[in-house]
Scaffold this motif. Structure first.
Motif, PDB file in Angstrom:
ATOM      1  N   LEU A  69     -26.830   9.527 -65.034  1.00  0.00           N
ATOM      2  CA  LEU A  69     -27.362   8.422 -64.242  1.00  0.00           C
ATOM      3  C   LEU A  69     -28.469   7.716 -65.037  1.00  0.00           C
ATOM      4  O   LEU A  69     -29.344   8.358 -65.604  1.00  0.00           O
ATOM      5  N   GLN A  73     -31.476   3.906 -62.082  1.00  0.00           N
ATOM      6  CA  GLN A  73     -30.742   4.268 -60.867  1.00  0.00           C
ATOM      7  C   GLN A  73     -31.347   5.481 -60.163  1.00  0.00           C
ATOM      8  O   GLN A  73     -31.013   5.778 -59.016  1.00  0.00           O
ATOM      9  N   TYR A  77     -30.954   7.137 -56.291  1.00  0.00           N
ATOM     10  CA  TYR A  77     -30.367   8.453 -56.091  1.00  0.00           C
ATOM     11  C   TYR A  77     -31.307   9.330 -55.255  1.00  0.00           C
ATOM     12  O   TYR A  77     -30.886   9.984 -54.313  1.00  0.00           O
TER      13      TYR A  77
ATOM     14  N   THR B 242     -39.059   2.779 -56.820  1.00  0.00           N
ATOM     15  CA  THR B 242     -38.679   2.214 -58.116  1.00  0.00           C
ATOM     16  C   THR B 242     -39.942   1.973 -58.931  1.00  0.00           C
ATOM     17  O   THR B 242     -41.049   1.973 -58.402  1.00  0.00           O
TER      18      THR B 242
END
Lengths: 222, 330
Positions: A69, A73, A77, B242
């Motif tokens: 991965l 990403q 996940y 993120t």
């Protein structure tokens, strides 16, 4: 749900934390991962959370190979799995409510919906009345329940726990385990690392036993 | 991982099939804007809670911005001078003493007809004297001279800026009857142009150096902020934040530092201009001229704020980026 194929992990090219580990956990199962400290329990979890990558072998989760991965990403996940830590990993300058809401904020949930879900999750672990408290004002067992509420608030299909009862007395540990069983009963796959053999024996779930980085036993649920 | 129907709004515990969260694109962009708004305010709040250290950081940025900005302004006024100089790329034809006004006009006509001449302007001896008197305020002294000591002059505007062409033109013009001398001070012009170039390069060097200084100031401050929130970064990363999400609050802090530093720099520039303008005006007046110190103006102010904010942003980006690179899986 989880599949390990010939997974090995070395640190610094010398120390072998895992060697040729292979097992599969079906969707909806509840499985204990046990062994002495240093046997590789934490490594298995760290690989599953993609905190580390395996040196060898293949790991797939929900049918996807996660070993390759891309870094970008990984956050997405991780959003699919809920994780409970031994040391809770709560933010001490935020209220219980804010701590539990964190996964939803990261996902960008609407505030009203987030509020509903946080309340539901806190209600599940019996801490709705403490939502305004700071983590420091709670007992160890309560903090662990906050950690569990945060892990399940986004309703992940997979729940991982690393020694979730490590610092708790037997009564509290049993309470916490019952919570995991509740979540498992409604369909969540649960993988729990623990060295509390007495507790594990009582609960009669499948047990994966690690010793020195190798899987030495896979005992089906009694 | 199965993705079932969108999550219901009820507060029931998770049901069989363990739903995962699903969010529409519109909802995501709304959430993104919400998070930006929250982080902008949150980071501002963090800065306001520590006013002294915030002020010191902004002041450091301001000081680093002021020097290149001042040099830039100085160069701006030098360029003003340069614009006037372009004007004096003209040649001056000094005519023979004692030519009558009509003779002088005829010489000007001939010069006008020469190839490569864009225009001419005749300054008669009388007009030249009048201007001389007015400029230097020496009416009394000149009144004592009977004859006008000044020759009539013709100002010639060459078509080309090329030094060699101008030189050739000057030679031809100098050969016209009635022209005493055609003067073209090329070396002086060239020297000034070189000085201008030197000035530009100095500003560039200082601009880059002090810009790096701003990056370092912001970068180091943000690095400390990252350090103090390390635990938080780790936790949100563990639960699926993120890099952009982690970076966002720090980028806002950096941008606020930059903007605040830029505003302070503007204030310092304005103060400095006020402080210097009184003596400069006095000096200029003593020479009978007026000189206005160049201000930074609205366009320059905007550019300064933009640059300082951008530097703050980049500094923060670099500082957080280093930390993010450290926590990627190995």
């Amino acid at each position: 749900m989880i599949e390990f194929e010939h997974v090995g992990k070395r640190y610094g090219g010398r120390f072998e934390a895992l060697a040729d580990v292979g097992f599969a956990v079906e969707r909806g199962e509840m499985v204990f991962l046990t062994g002495h400290s240093g046997a590789g329990k934490s490594s298995v979890l760290r690989l599953l959370m993609l905190l580390e990558r395996p040196s060898r072998g293949r790991i797939s989760v929900a049918g996807h190979d996660i070993t390759r991965l891309h870094v970008s990403q990984i956050p997405f996940y991780r959003r699919q799995i809920g994780v409970v830590y031994q040391n809770h990993q709560l933010l001490h300058d935020r209220s219980i409510f804010d701590n539990v809401a964190l996964p939803l904020i990261i996902r960008g949930a609407a505030p009203q919906e987030a509020r509903n879900r946080v309340h539901a999750a806190l209600d599940r672990v019996g801490l709705l009345h403490r939502e305004k408290a700071l983590p420091i004002e709670l007992s160890g067992g309560e903090q662990q329940r906050v950690g569990i509420a945060r892990a399940v608030v986004a309703r992940p299909a997979l729940l991982l726990a690393d020694e979730p009862t490590g610092n708790l007395d037997p009564q509290l540990s049993a309470d916490i385990m019952r919570l995991f069983e509740d979540f498992n009963r409604v369909g969540t796959t649960v993988l729990l690392a623990s060295h509390d053999l007495a507790l594990i024996a009582r609960l009669r779930h499948r047990v994966l036993r690690l010793r020195e980085g190798r899987l030495v036993a896979d005992e089906e649920a009694a | 991982m199965t993705r079932s129907q969108p999550p219901s709004r009820d507060s029931a515990p998770p049901r069989r099939g363990a739903r995962t969260h699903q969010i529409t694109a519109e909802g995501r962009s709304r959430a993104w804007r919400r998070h930006h708004r929250q982080m902008a305010l949150d980071s501002l709040g963090r800065l306001r809670r520590r006013p002294l250290s915030t002020l010191l950081t902004m002041l450091a940025i301001a000081i680093a911005m002021v020097l290149p900005a001042t040099l830039w302004l100085a160069l701006g006024s030098a360029q003003l001078l340069d614009a006037n100089l372009d004007d004096s790329a003209r040649m001056t034809l000094y005519l023979d003493q004692g030519l009558s006004e009509s003779q002088a006009m005829a010489v000007a006509e001939r010069a006008r007809a020469e190839a490569g001449v864009a225009g001419t302007e005749l300054i008669t001896a009388a007009a030249g004297l009048a201007e001389f008197q007015q400029r230097l305020g020496m009416e009394d002294a000149l009144a004592m001279i009977d004859d006008n000591p000044l020759p009539a002059t013709v100002l010639v505007q060459p078509q080309s800026r090329d030094p060699q062409a101008a030189q050739a033109l000057a030679e031809r013009l100098g050969a016209i009857d009635g022209v005493e001398e055609a003067r073209l001070d090329m070396a002086w012009l060239e020297r000034l142009r070189q000085l201008g170039e030197l000035g530009r390069r100095i500003v560039l060097v200082f601009g880059v150096l002090f810009g790096l200084g701003v990056l370092l100031v912001v970068g180091n401050t943000i690095r400390l902020a990252v350090e103090s929130r390390r635990e938080e970064i780790e936790v949100v990363t563990l639960i699926g934040a993120t890099h952009a999400f982690v970076r966002r609050p720090f980028l806002y802090v950096g941008a606020w530092y930059g903007l605040g530093g830029g505003l302070l720099a503007l204030a310092l520039l304005t103060l400095g201009r006020g402080w210097l303008s009184a003596p400069i005006n006095a000096i200029a007046q003593s020479f009978g001229s007026r000189f206005e110190l160049p201000g930074i103006g609205p366009g320059g102010s905007l550019l300064l704020l933009l640059v300082s904010t951008l530097l703050g942003l980049i500094g923060a980006w670099l500082a957080v980026g280093r930390h993010l690179a450290e926590i990627r899986p190995r």
